[in-house]
Design a protein around this motif. Structure first.
Motif, short mmCIF file in Angstrom:
data_model
loop_
_atom_site.label_atom_id
_atom_site.label_comp_id
_atom_site.label_asym_id
_atom_site.label_seq_id
_atom_site.Cartn_x
_atom_site.Cartn_y
_atom_site.Cartn_z
N GLU A 8 0.99 -1.10 0.02
CA GLU A 8 0.09 0.04 -0.03
C GLU A 8 0.81 1.34 -0.03
O GLU A 8 1.71 1.44 0.91
CB GLU A 8 -1.02 -0.10 1.31
N ASP A 9 0.79 2.38 -0.91
CA ASP A 9 1.45 3.45 -0.90
C ASP A 9 0.89 4.48 -0.10
O ASP A 9 1.96 5.37 0.10
CB ASP A 9 1.68 3.77 -2.57
N ASP A 10 -0.22 4.35 0.46
CA ASP A 10 -0.59 5.40 1.42
C ASP A 10 -0.10 4.96 2.67
O ASP A 10 -0.59 4.32 3.41
CB ASP A 10 -2.11 5.60 1.15
N GLU A 11 0.98 6.03 3.12
CA GLU A 11 1.57 5.72 4.43
C GLU A 11 0.57 5.32 5.67
O GLU A 11 0.78 4.53 6.50
CB GLU A 11 2.70 6.78 4.81
N ASN A 12 -0.25 6.51 5.76
CA ASN A 12 -1.15 6.52 6.87
C ASN A 12 -2.21 5.33 6.58
O ASN A 12 -2.23 4.46 7.87
CB ASN A 12 -2.10 7.60 7.02
N SER B 102 5.72 -0.50 -0.22
CA SER B 102 4.97 0.71 -0.89
C SER B 102 4.84 0.97 -2.24
O SER B 102 4.35 1.58 -2.65
CB SER B 102 5.56 1.97 -0.18
#
Length: 230
Positions: free
Chosen positions: A11-15, A35
């Motif tokens: 998943e590239d959305d860190e949050n 990521s």
């Protein structure tokens, strides 16, 4: 759980990745994180996780490409695609990327955990992948395969879900709403025509004469019934 289950979370959305990883770890899973597509491929092939949660939209390589590549290199465990757009689901369903299942964003964490727990239970409880036999056919839900007279027939994810539900509820009349809920989930914006279209396609794959179905029977005004007596 009786063994350490590894989940690769791509998943590239860190949050979002942080939140999902934290929740999965609190449920007792070991989480490997990536990521982007290249890191994902390396982790999947070197670590051989039990489940991959793979984002459709990734920097560099798309999730579909990652999926195709690791499948080509022999990775045969579960891959669950996470996607934000209905169009992507249609693509996942139309092309054989080798995705085992999908979940749409924004997803509810409890729904995600339930989906994973369910998949893991299946894997742990069945030494070999679960299969369902009827007439001259065998259904392998984990790989979306239908083997008919020894021939392999690919099922789409939705056809796979529909057939599996029927095989678990043989000879029971199932109304359309129940089936739609089971196949598309609680937040789905689908109509009965879409369901009927998938049933028609599925009949072409399992029936000898799809116009006069022997197994996947229509129950007028209510829904369908999978008629089969072993």
């Amino acid at each position: 759980m009786n063994k350490e289950i590894k989940i690769a979370l791509v998943e590239d959305d860190e949050n979002l990745r942080f939140l999902v990883a934290e929740r999965l770890e609190s449920e007792g899973y070991k989480v490997l994180e990536a990521s982007n597509g290249d890191d994902a491929e390396n982790i999947i092939l070197s670590q051989q996780p039990d489940i991959v949660l793979l984002d459709w939209m990734l920097p560099g390589k798309q999730g579909s490409e990652v999926c195709t590549n690791v499948r080509a290199k022999g990775f045969d465990k579960l891959i669950i695609m996470t996607t934000a757009k209905q169009q992507d689901i249609d693509k996942i369903d139309a092309y054989g990327f080798g995705v085992s299942d999908y979940i749409t964003k924004p997803f509810n964490m409890d729904v995600l955990v339930a989906l994973i727990d369910n998949k893991i239970k299946f894997q742990l409880n069945s030494e070999k992948s679960e299969t369902y036999s009827f007439a001259n056919m065998e259904h392998h839900p984990n790989t979306h395969l239908l083997i008919k007279d020894g021939r392999k027939i690919e099922l789409t994810i939705l056809e796979n879900r529909i057939l599996l539900y029927f095989l678990k509820n043989k000879n029971k009349v199932i109304n359309r709403e129940e089936l739609m809920m089971e196949v598309w989930g609680y937040n789905a914006d689908v109509n009965t025509r879409t369901l009927d279209m998938h049933i028609v396609r599925l009949r072409k794959k399992i029936e000898t004469n799809p116009d006069y179905p022997q197994y996947l029977q229509t129950v007028r005004g209510i829904g369908y019934k999978f008629a089969y007596v072993a």
